[in-house]
Design an enzyme around this catalytic site. Structure first.
Site, PDB file in Angstrom:
ATOM      1  N   ARG A 176       2.646 -33.821 -29.482  1.00 37.53           N
ATOM      2  CA  ARG A 176       1.914 -35.456 -28.398  1.00 37.53           C
ATOM      3  C   ARG A 176       0.214 -34.483 -27.626  1.00 37.53           C
ATOM      4  NH1 ARG A 176       5.818 -38.126 -24.008  1.00 37.53           N
ATOM      5  NH2 ARG A 176       3.644 -39.832 -24.431  1.00 37.53           N
ATOM      6  N   CYS A 236       1.255 -36.381 -17.500  1.00 38.37           N
ATOM      7  CA  CYS A 236       2.123 -36.430 -18.500  1.00 38.37           C
ATOM      8  C   CYS A 236       1.576 -37.303 -19.116  1.00 38.37           C
ATOM      9  CB  CYS A 236       3.986 -36.347 -18.091  1.00 38.37           C
ATOM     10  SG  CYS A 236       4.066 -37.657 -16.858  1.00 38.37           S
TER      11      CYS A 236
END
Length: 280
Positions: A176, A236
């Site tokens: 990601r 995150c």
């Protein structure tokens, strides 16, 4: 009370009048799980449901922002937390969301707060007692809590892209962070804040969900090229798993760590923020 407690320790402490055990489970929508329903199906004896997913500041422009201290105080009062109570948090989540709850409470100035190492899964594997349903709750008077300013804003993150005042560490999976496709969790593009390092949060955990030893945690940070002598900000997708890295840093005595609460959700959604994609 240590900030990380074992299942054996908690089993011995259950029933203490100054102890409050809270289920801090929270799941991503894609998981298809209802934390409250699961709590009613089985929870540690005497535990109460924190409902972490609703403990947010809805007036903030930050997605799913951390709650204000007065919100934390009110929620804990509803759950019966007396002044000076020792609070133990646990979860049954792939996100290890008790770390987010720990940060939420300590960000508001509480200090006697611990995480149950290994969470509900370890408790269950050891065949320790579980209760079902929801028992009557006794409320308490709300305490006065204050913000300890451990949160970094988008404006500070933008300034840091130029100054390099602190390191940025992303807790998401590497695919990601370094690919250019669509983020499978929150939508939008994959990518990272310029200069961000990467340490997937699972690398500070053992296979059973317990935290690794301090030596192994330090090694994980160093393998991610983190300079433990310099200030650090964790990030995150939405500020949840970044809290796992922040708590792991706390376990090794590194306290100059803050959280970018908006994380990639906020950063990616702003067309004016600089972004990096692909391999370093």
């Amino acid at each position: 009370m240590d900030n990380l407690v074992s299942t054996h320790w908690l089993a011995d402490q259950l029933g203490a009048t100054d102890l409050l055990v809270l289920d801090a489970s929270r799941h991503l929508p894609a998981a298809g799980r209802d934390a409250h329903v699961e709590f009613k199906m089985g929870h540690i004896t005497g535990a109460r449901f924190l409902d972490l997913a609703t403990l947010t500041d809805t007036a903030s422009p930050v997605p799913a922002a951390l709650p204000r201290p007065d919100q934390v105080a009110d929620r804990l009062a509803q759950l019966g937390a007396e002044p000076g109570a020792r609070i133990v948090l646990y979860d049954d989540s792939a996100l290890r969301s008790s770390a987010r709850a720990w940060f939420t409470l300590t960000q508001s100035g509480l200090t006697d707060v611990a995480i149950l190492d290994g969470g509900l899964n370890k408790w269950r594997v050891e065949r320790r007692q579980l209760d079902c349903g929801i028992s009557d709750q006794i409320t308490a008077e709300a305490s006065t809590l204050e913000d300890t300013t451990k949160v970094v804003t988008k404006a500070e993150m933008l300034a840091n892209c130029q100054s390099g005042e602190f390191q940025v560490l992303d807790a998401r999976a590497a695919d990601r962070v370094f690919s250019s496709g669509i983020d499978p969790v929150h939508g939008g593009q994959n990518g990272r804040i310029p200069g961000a390092l990467n340490l997937p949060f699972g690398k500070v955990l053992n296979a059973d969900g317990t935290f690794k030893s301090p030596e192994d945690i330090r090694a994980a940070f160093k393998a991610a090229r983190v300079d433990l002598a310099r200030p650090l900000v964790t990030t995150c997708g939405s500020g949840i798993t970044a809290s796992v890295l922040l708590f792991a840093a706390h376990l090794i005595g590194k306290h100059d760590v803050r959280l970018y609460d908006g994380s990639w959700q906020e950063w990616e959604a702003d067309p004016d923020t600089p972004k990096e994609q692909g391999p370093e």
